[in-house]
Design an enzyme around this catalytic site. Structure first.
Site, PDB file in Angstrom:
ATOM      1  N   ASP A 492       0.843  -1.190   0.000  1.00 42.55           N
ATOM      2  CA  ASP A 492       0.000   0.000   0.000  1.00 42.55           C
ATOM      3  C   ASP A 492       0.876   1.236   0.000  1.00 42.55           C
ATOM      4  O   ASP A 492       2.021   1.201   0.483  1.00 42.55           O
ATOM      5  CB  ASP A 492      -0.886   0.032   1.255  1.00 42.55           C
ATOM      6  CG  ASP A 492      -2.047  -0.947   1.151  1.00 42.55           C
ATOM      7  OD1 ASP A 492      -2.412  -1.306   0.025  1.00 42.55           O
ATOM      8  OD2 ASP A 492      -2.567  -1.354   2.198  1.00 42.55           O
ATOM      9  N   ASP A 743      -4.412  -2.929   5.037  1.00 34.42           N
ATOM     10  CA  ASP A 743      -4.942  -2.471   6.317  1.00 34.42           C
ATOM     11  C   ASP A 743      -6.469  -2.511   6.380  1.00 34.42           C
ATOM     12  O   ASP A 743      -7.035  -2.538   7.460  1.00 34.42           O
ATOM     13  CB  ASP A 743      -4.460  -1.056   6.638  1.00 34.42           C
ATOM     14  CG  ASP A 743      -4.741  -0.077   5.496  1.00 34.42           C
ATOM     15  OD1 ASP A 743      -5.522  -0.429   4.586  1.00 34.42           O
ATOM     16  OD2 ASP A 743      -4.180   1.031   5.510  1.00 34.42           O
ATOM     17  N   ASP A 747      -8.917  -5.640   1.960  1.00 35.52           N
ATOM     18  CA  ASP A 747      -7.598  -6.217   1.671  1.00 35.52           C
ATOM     19  C   ASP A 747      -7.493  -7.657   2.155  1.00 35.52           C
ATOM     20  O   ASP A 747      -6.527  -8.351   1.825  1.00 35.52           O
ATOM     21  CB  ASP A 747      -6.486  -5.393   2.350  1.00 35.52           C
ATOM     22  CG  ASP A 747      -6.303  -4.033   1.701  1.00 35.52           C
ATOM     23  OD1 ASP A 747      -6.454  -3.951   0.467  1.00 35.52           O
ATOM     24  OD2 ASP A 747      -6.001  -3.059   2.411  1.00 35.52           O
TER      25      ASP A 747
END
Length: 1033
Positions: A492, A743, A747
């Site tokens: 990310d 997070d 995901d």
């Protein structure tokens, strides 16, 4: 998707991600096909089936099952767990069904069960624990209504639905005393005596203790108590020493795993106390607490919904059914342990700990930290292969020695024959046979490397403890070693590559850029009020003003905090704005649609719909824009290009672009029924403005990405959750070992699918954490790179220990076998071999398996999953060292008396001196070889050795104990004292291994692994066998 590639990247991912669309059926067939052809000692890194796990257990050669399988998954206990879960769930559902049935048939049931008698209840809280337990366990709505709903229950619990309970420690302690703590009884820690008992179950040690007992009794019967106890007593002493050291090492590992397991269960939650939103451990919650809930959270205790918007709960962990349950005032009861699937809200805690179903479930399920890793299973295969060879050799030695003994070819130290048919007594004959059995059993102890698989557990325990200091909490053991093979990291951007500390730096409103960004003076009052209304109401963050007049405390996600902070800068009074309108309905922010909305009742005749989200998404839904004077203007094509350019310019400056839009709505358009299913208007919106939010890059990220490139690891950043999942699947099919960071709740599929899932400890949801293998506690990408480094260190340390142990195995076996076959005796007796086994197994593992990672690890390419554990370089090192030790020590064994000038000594004393010297030299060869094993590939084996205090301590302790054995424990070990010349010669023989290994590293080795040649031969034979069988059929 931005990517940074290494200098020598892994296999190419040339095909588009979307093009990789094999059906699940084909994938399953392919996986099954692979599994059928795989070795029993190969298991997948994640989600191995129980059948695969049973397969390798059955194939392994094990001398001590309780020790070997201690840290593996207890398959029987896992089945018992699932059955117990089902029983508890079924019990709870039956009780609820009974109460629902009674509720339907008895109007006065509430009076019967729930009449509150204040005089019998606690003086502090006018509601007792049993009633709360009935409410939580039975989901009894009659009790709930009788108590006055959530407001009445809050009053009875002396709590405030807006401010929560008092943060005073004494108040919290009183609540824990009356209603219980949010903990459950843990499994009692195993004492060290349990580990001693398990160490005693080693088959070879049991045989040795039986042999020692026989030797002790016969020795004392024939030679008297004063001298006859030494042989049996010394074996007992050596066995107990091995047991004690092994048990102590295992006990320390167990403590480390228990500590880490406690860290995994210590979930951090938000709670409102004294009107302030604070972070707290899940174990600190008390009855009466007010807990905010958002998507991805775990419900931390049993409770009642206070308020919520589109709140959906996944109750599968408690009911066993994959069903999402929507919660509102009609269904307000929340169960501990469930997950928030969508929406947000707040709850009043009414039950904690074992007073909840989740607590009962956890209290009845024993903790099991067992989990085998692929490397551990592969090492069991290596240990099994070596063990079979060792058993065959030991059996051959036993037969040869017994034949030589009973045929009169074995001599005593004084030259007399040990066994003479018809002359030797039965006791002496039995003693001789037992002595030979003891020697051969001890050879088995040395030959079967029981400590090899356990070395993986040791290095993993050490690495996990050290990784905690590097801000990485390991949830699954296998991820430690798998991370060393990672070829790609899909990361990310927000919060991982950046600091996640966001601030508003640009603002475009009313067709104008504000400079500075909080200069809203040019906007009319009505526009500013509308903007502030959208900021204050369309958020799940809060603003808390301390009573002492200090600065406001803003809570929420980093984006929410940045927007709310900017709102305060332009004059927003958060509490006052929220009091002027009421929320009718909420569309929670969705990462797929990238926007969230709220419907507000501003007055009896006015409803406002506010939207907030990704600028490019909202702009496409807007048909007009709001000017600074409050007039609504249509968005022409030219104005659309202007707005688009603003957004693109901010994006080019690495800013996060958030747009605000609204539309008025007539009250008659708001449905009076099924409000929770109302879809807020999404089109024909009016654009209010756009904010540019800056999230600075984390310090050290640039260097970390460059280090990954050098290490041959590809780094990819920034993608949507769905694209991330497709990318992971594509890369895995191409042969990559993929690590993924995430997070959010969305995901979770990618984290689960990846070889290594890395969730964020600060910003990550509980759903993401539970789907991950490792939690990055500081959300920093540099910590991810440290995990890669530790993963490679685990593999490297195991290889060091394998090289060391195989060298000892080969040398000890060959020396004893050759000596036994040729002379009928062995230079290393049972007690000496047990000491060597202690050096080789427990102490060797402690010294080599706990080496800290070195910088050179990140200059190598990732270790392939199927690469052999013993590399060609290791085979070269093992061959050189073992050949040297065998040659030198056998020379001294056969011609030691002449070389050491012992001809003038008595035969008995000369033999003892010679054997003692061989034993001493052999031990020092292993001590010096431990240094060589530290650096299998590097010429300088001393680099950084003084920094490893444990290694130096073990080497020092081994040397000191060897000195003690030779000089003071001769009676126990059947050794003689050596003069200083023989000590120097022993040390010199061991020290020669240093220059020898240095020279040996100039010898080139082929790139192709040695094992592949044998596999190729077996593959050639297999088709021929298949052809023959086909022809016969």
């Amino acid at each position: 998707m931005a990517s940074g590639t290494g200098s020598s990247p892994p296999p190419e991912t040339g095909a588009p991600v979307a093009a990789v669309a094999a059906s699940e059926e084909e994938l399953e067939q392919a996986v099954e096909g692979e599994e059928e052809g795989e070795d029993a000692f190969e298991i997948p890194s994640k989600n191995a089936s129980h059948d695969r796990l049973r397969q390798w257990r059955q194939a392994a050669l094990v001398l001590n099952a309780s020790s070997r399988f201690r840290y593996t998954l207890d398959l029987e206990r896992e089945e018992e767990k699932e059955n117990l879960k089902g029983m508890i769930r079924a019990h709870a559902q039956v009780i609820r069904a009974v109460f629902l049935f009674k509720e339907a048939g008895q109007k006065n049931l509430g009076e019967y069960y729930t009449s509150i008698k204040l005089e019998t209840l606690s003086q502090r809280f006018p509601v007792d624990l049993k009633k709360l337990m009935m409410l939580n366990r039975d989901h009894d709505t009659i009790i709930f209504q009788e108590l006055g709903g959530v407001t009445g229950l809050s009053d009875l619990l002396k709590s405030n639905l807006d401010k929560g309970v008092s943060p005073d420690e004494n108040e919290l302690l009183r609540r824990r005393d009356i209603f219980g703590a949010n903990t459950y009884p843990r499994k009692k820690r195993r004492s060290i005596w349990r580990f001693v008992f398990e160490a005693c179950q080693d088959l070879t040690l049991v045989i040795l203790m039986v042999a020692a007992a026989i030797s002790l009794s016969l020795g004392m019967a024939t030679e008297g108590a004063k001298d006859g106890w030494y042989d049996g007593g010394s074996i007992f002493f050596a066995v107990f020493l091995v047991i004690f050291v092994t048990a102590t090492s295992d006990y320390r590992q167990s403590l480390q795993f228990q500590h880490l397991n406690g860290e995994k269960q210590n979930i951090q939650v938000e709670v409102i106390r004294g009107g302030k939103r604070i972070g707290a451990s899940i174990f600190d919650l008390v009855v009466g607490d007010v807990v905010p809930l958002k998507i991805g959270d775990q419900v931390p205790a049993d409770g009642i919904l206070i308020s919520g918007h589109s709140l959906a709960i996944d109750e599968s962990s408690m009911t066993g059914e994959s069903k999402i349950v929507h919660k509102d005032q009609r269904a307000p009861l929340l169960m501990s342990g469930c997950k928030v699937a969508d929406g947000y809200g707040s709850m009043l805690v009414t039950g904690v700990g074992t007073n909840t179903e989740w607590g009962m479930l956890m209290a009845n399920l024993s903790e099991d930290v067992g989990e085998e890793t692929p490397l551990q299973v592969r090492l069991n295969g290596v240990a099994t292969l070596i063990g079979i060879v060792g058993l065959l050799v030991a059996a051959a030695v036993l037969v040869v020695l017994w034949i030589r003994y009973f045929t009169g070819h074995t001599k005593n130290s004084d030259g007399t024959t040990q066994f003479v048919a018809g002359t030797t007594g039965v006791k002496q004959e039995f003693m001789g046979a037992i002595r030979i059995l003891t020697i051969t059993v001890t050879i088995v102890v040395v030959a079967v490397p029981e400590g090899l698989p356990l070395a993986v557990t040791l290095t993993l325990a050490y690495s996990m403890r050290k990784m905690m200091r590097d801000k990485a909490l390991v949830r699954r053991l296998s991820s430690c070693e798998t991370m060393g093979s990672a070829t790609t990291i899909c990361s990310d951007k927000t919060g991982t590559l950046t600091t996640n500390k966001m601030t508003v730096v640009e603002a475009y409103f009313g067709g104008t850029k504000f400079d500075p960004c909080d200069n809203t003076g040019m906007m009319c009052t009505s526009v500013t009020a509308l903007l502030i209304e959208g900021i204050a109401q369309n958020t799940n963050g809060t603003v808390f003003w301390p009573e002492d007049g200090e600065a406001a405390e803003v809570t929420g996600s980093p984006t929410e905090k940045a927007i709310l902070s900017w709102g305060l800068m332009i004059g927003m009074d958060f509490k006052d704005v929220r009091s002027k309108s009421s929320i009718i309905h909420v569309h929670p922010f969705n990462s797929e649609k990238k926007r969230g909305g709220v419907a507000l009742q501003v007055s009896d005749t006015e409803v406002h719909i506010h939207w907030k989200g990704a600028a490019e998404i909202l702009l496409a839904s807007c048909r007009s824009w709001l000017s600074t004077d409050g007039s609504v203007q249509p968005i022409s094509s030219g104005k659309h290009r202007e707005f688009k350019k603003w957004i693109d310019d901010m994006a080019m400056s690495s800013l996060r672009c958030v747009a605000f839009a609204y539309c008025p709505c007539e009250p008659r358009m708001v449905p009076t029924e099924s409000l929770d299913k109302w879809k807020l208007p999404e089109d024909d919106l009016t654009l209010i403005g756009v904010l540019g939010i800056k999230d600075p890059c984390r310090p050290g990220v640039r260097n970390a990405v460059q280090l990954c490139s050098i290490a041959g690891v590809k780094v990819m950043g920034r993608s949507s959750p769905n694209d991330k999942l497709l990318l992971v699947q594509s890369l895995k099919r191409k042969g990559h070992v993929v690590a993924v960071t995430g997070d959010g709740t969305n995901d979770a599929p990618a984290l689960h699918e990846a070889d290594i899932g890395l969730s964020m400890g600060i910003s990550g949801t509980e759903v993401a954490k539970e789907s991950s293998d490792i939690i990055i506690l500081d959300d920093d990408f540099t910590s991810v790179v440290k995990v890669v480094r530790w993963g490679r260190s685990v593999y490297a340390n195991i290889q060091k220990f394998i090289q060391f142990q195989l060298t000892v195995n080969v040398a000890a076996l060959v020396i004893n076998v050759v000596a036994a076959m040729s002379s009928g005796d062995v230079p290393l007796n049972a007690v000496e071999l047990l000491w060597v086994n202690l050096i080789m197994d427990t102490l060797g593992a402690l010294a080599l398996a706990t080496e800290p990672p070195i910088d050179n690890l990140m200059k190598r390419h990732p270790v392939g999953r199927r690469e052999p554990l013993v590399t060609n370089i290791m085979w070269r090192n093992i061959f050189i060292q073992a050949l040297y030790q065998i040659a030198v020590l056998l020379i001294f064994n056969f011609d030691g008396k002449r070389i050491l000038h012992l001809q003038n000594e008595s035969r008995e004393h000369a033999d003892k001196m010679k054997n003692t010297f061989v034993f001493n030299a052999f031990v020092f060869c292993q001590i010096f070889n431990e240094f060589n094993a530290r650096k299998p590939e590097e010429k300088n084996v001393f680099k950084g050795v003084t920094n490893n205090h444990l290694f130096m301590g073990i080497v020092g302790a081994t040397t000191g104990l060897q000195l003690l054995i030779i000089e003071f424990l001769g009676k126990f070990f059947d050794t003689a004292r050596l003069n200083w010349r023989l000590w120097l010669l022993s040390v010199a023989i061991g020290a020669v291994s240093w220059p020898l290994v240095h020279l040996g590293k100039f010898i080139p080795v082929p790139v192709r692994p040695f094992q592949s040649y044998f596999k190729r031969c077996s593959c050639r034979r297999k088709p021929r066998q298949d052809e023959e069988q086909g022809g016969r059929s």
